[in-house]
Each structure stands twice: as structure tokens, then as C-alpha cells.
Design a protein around this motif. Structure first.
Motif, PDB file in Angstrom:
ATOM      1  N   ALA A  61     -42.942 -35.115  32.287  1.00 38.33           N
ATOM      2  CA  ALA A  61     -41.942 -34.134  31.895  1.00 38.33           C
ATOM      3  C   ALA A  61     -41.356 -34.466  30.287  1.00 38.33           C
ATOM      4  O   ALA A  61     -41.308 -35.699  30.018  1.00 38.33           O
ATOM      5  N   PRO A  62     -41.123 -33.491  29.295  1.00 38.46           N
ATOM      6  CA  PRO A  62     -40.748 -33.515  28.219  1.00 38.46           C
ATOM      7  C   PRO A  62     -39.156 -34.143  28.142  1.00 38.46           C
ATOM      8  O   PRO A  62     -38.585 -34.038  29.087  1.00 38.46           O
ATOM      9  N   PRO A  63     -38.717 -34.630  26.692  1.00 39.31           N
ATOM     10  CA  PRO A  63     -37.392 -35.037  26.917  1.00 39.31           C
ATOM     11  C   PRO A  63     -36.523 -33.647  26.881  1.00 39.31           C
ATOM     12  O   PRO A  63     -36.701 -32.690  26.646  1.00 39.31           O
ATOM     13  N   GLY A  64     -35.261 -33.919  27.431  1.00 35.28           N
ATOM     14  CA  GLY A  64     -34.172 -32.847  27.641  1.00 35.28           C
ATOM     15  C   GLY A  64     -33.632 -32.629  26.168  1.00 35.28           C
ATOM     16  O   GLY A  64     -33.833 -33.201  25.274  1.00 35.28           O
ATOM     17  N   GLU A  65     -32.538 -31.986  26.159  1.00 40.97           N
ATOM     18  CA  GLU A  65     -31.637 -31.736  25.051  1.00 40.97           C
ATOM     19  C   GLU A  65     -30.327 -32.347  25.232  1.00 40.97           C
ATOM     20  O   GLU A  65     -29.714 -32.379  26.359  1.00 40.97           O
ATOM     21  N   GLY A  66     -29.572 -32.689  24.160  1.00 41.30           N
ATOM     22  CA  GLY A  66     -28.418 -33.288  24.152  1.00 41.30           C
ATOM     23  C   GLY A  66     -28.433 -34.784  23.663  1.00 41.30           C
ATOM     24  O   GLY A  66     -29.447 -35.251  23.066  1.00 41.30           O
TER      25      GLY A  66
END
Length: 299
Positions: A131-136
Motif C-alpha cells: 500500500a502507498p503512504p497515507g496523508e498527514g
């Protein structure tokens, strides 16, 4: 792994101390990175804020395990403390990666800490290492943190990133704070309780770190979470069952935001993270379920 010389940073923390005990019990020589002049034969001086490591102390090491970093939940997230969280990870990792890359005979493996915070809030969606990195804030820190190992990777050192979930232990971490509350009958659900918690028993976490050290095919990100994430509501019910205490209290989301500030977003966020690469490489969990993990911590 045959008896080896292994360097460990963060050796006084919850996970680091348990790992050092495990390695020494099995006959490995452990050298500990300390933030002062070395005072014993098993110590190596380093200064993460100065990006300094006494590389001579790492000579002869077969592996380096880097676990140091400021606690994410130890203080309210002011801008200054957010910088501390980020710098303690990125600068410290860069210092160690540069030190091992500089050695004439570098270690075979660098196992560097990371976190499931990499993925951000995944809601009900299960994710693995693909999975790709999230946001924040935390995802951005994790991306930089893992990227700081580049000098070691470029030097041909097998490099793995241990993306750690919530470690179930009595002595420290998140559960070290939860156990006293639930024992007193003051524990309960956080927010709506539907957010997923990706937990792992401390015993399994240490075993997984050692599995990564032993498994040459493992490099890059490896999720250190149990195989069956549960919701906060399910955690609350399990704590009540195991401790034989009522779990009537709740911590409403607005109250958590007042008490914790920006960090509340991560407490209330949902992370359903699966240990895909551990399972694929043959790792077996001793305490895969939440009740078993809780009972193991209390023993």
C-alpha cells in the motif's frame, strides 16, 4: 543466525530492552548505542542530534538494529515536539546508515524501525506492505524515516524497515497506560470504537525482529503487526474479559481532541494493517489473537 555481534540503538526502550535480553540469552554479543561517551565494553557512543556515530565501535558487527526515536504519544504535539519526533528518527537513522556504509566490512543487515503510521488512516480497508503512504504528519515522517537508510542500501547492505503496530506489553507503550486504567475499572471505548487497532504481542514483535535478521530474503518494508487487527471496541471488550473489570466508560472524540490535540486524530484513526511479508516468509505468531496477546503481557 549463528552467534553474532549485533548493535542495537534504543536498547533501554520497551522493544529494545526485550530484544537485547533475547539476543544475549541465545549467546549473541550485543553492543548498545548510548548518547554519552562509552563507559563499558558493550557500549558505542552516538549522538543522533549531531548525526554522529563512533563507527569504530561497529567494526565486526554482523547486524545493526536501530530502534531509537522520541515517543509519539509522550507529549502534546506542539510544533517543537513534532520536530523532535521527526528529527529523532530521520537524523538518527541517517547517522547510523552513513556509519555502517563507511565501514570497510559493513554489517550484513541493517534493521531500522518504522511504523504502521506510514499508511495513515485506512478505515475498514486492510492493507499490506504494497500500500502507498497515507496523508498527514506521521505518514510523512515515516517516508523520510525510511528514506534516511539510503546510504546503507547504496552500500549493498540488506536493509529492512520494521513497520511496527501497537505493541501489547504491560511495561510501556500504549498498553502500559491502558492496563492501569482498565484494572481500576476506568477503561472504555475511545470515540465510536469502530477504528481498527493493528496490535502485536511484545513476544511476537521480538521474535519477528529476529526472524527478519535471520531471513536473507526480507528487505524493505515489513509490517510487524498481528494477523488479525481488531477494533477499539473489540479491544475494550477483551480487556474487560481478561482483567475481569467493567468497561463502561467512553472517551468521546471531542474530549480526546481537547486532551490530546492533533495526536487525537491518530488515536481515533483506523489502521487495519496485515503482516503480509512476515506470513509469506514463514513466520508463526505465538499470540495471534487479542485475548492471547493480553494474557501474554500480563504474564
Amino acid at each position: 543466525m549463528p552467534p553474532s555481534r549485533i548493535a542495537v540503538s534504543g536498547s533501554t526502550g520497551l522493544i529494545g530492552a526485550a530484544l537485547v535480553r533475547s539476543l544475549r540469552t541465545d549467546g549473541h554479543e550485543v553492543v548498545r548505542l548510548v548518547r554519552r561517551p562509552a563507559a563499558a565494553g558493550d557500549e558505542v557512543e552516538w549522538g543522533p542530534k549531531r548525526r554522529y556515530v563512533d563507527a569504530a565501535g561497529l567494526v565486526g558487527c554482523d547486524a545493526v538494529v536501530h530502534l531509537a526515536g522520541a515517543g509519539v504519544g509522550d507529549h502534546r504535539w506542539t510544533e517543537a515536539y513534532k520536530r523532535e519526533i521527526r528529527d529523532s528518527r530521520v537524523d538518527g537513522t541517517a547517522a547510523i546508515a552513513e556509519a555502517v556504509a563507511s565501514l570497510d566490512t559493513p554489517p550484513k543487515v541493517l534493521l531500522s524501525g518504522s511504523a504502521v503510521g506510514y499508511y495513515g488512516d485506512t478505515g475498514d480497508r486492510a492493507v499490506d506492505e504494497g500500500a502507498p503512504p497515507g496523508e498527514g504528519f506521521l505518514p510523512s515522517v515515516c517516508v523520510e524515516w525510511e528514506g534516511a537508510t539510503a546510504p546503507a542500501e547504496e552500500a549493498g547492505i540488506r536493509t529492512a524497515h520494521a513497520r511496527t503496530g501497537l505493541v501489547v506489553a504491560r511495561e510501556g507503550g500504549a498498553w502500559g497506560r491502558l492496563f492501569p486504567l482498565f484494572r481500576a475499572g476506568l477503561g472504555g471505548r475511545m470515540g465510536n470504537g469502530r477504528q481498527y487497532w493493528s496490535f502485536i504481542a511484545l513476544h511476537d514483535h521480538v521474535a519477528a525482529l529476529r526472524h527478519i535478521l535471520d531471513t536473507e530474503a526480507l528487505s524493505g518494508p515489513v509490517n510487524l503487526t498481528g494477523p488479525a487487527p481488531v477494533t477499539n471496541g473489540e479491544v475494550t471488550a477483551a480487556m474487560g474479559r481478561v482483567l475481569h473489570r467493567p468497561t463502561l466508560f467512553t472517551a468521546p472524540a471531542p474530549a480526546l481532541r481537547i486532551a490530546l490535540g492533533e495526536f487525537a486524530g491518530d488515536v481515533l484513526g483506523s489502521q487495519r494493517v496485515l503482516p503480509g511479508r512476515l506470513l509469506d516468509s514463514g513466520f508463526t505468531f505465538a499470540f495471534p489473537g487479542i485475548d492471547a496477546a493480553l494474557r501474554a503481557a500480563l504474564r
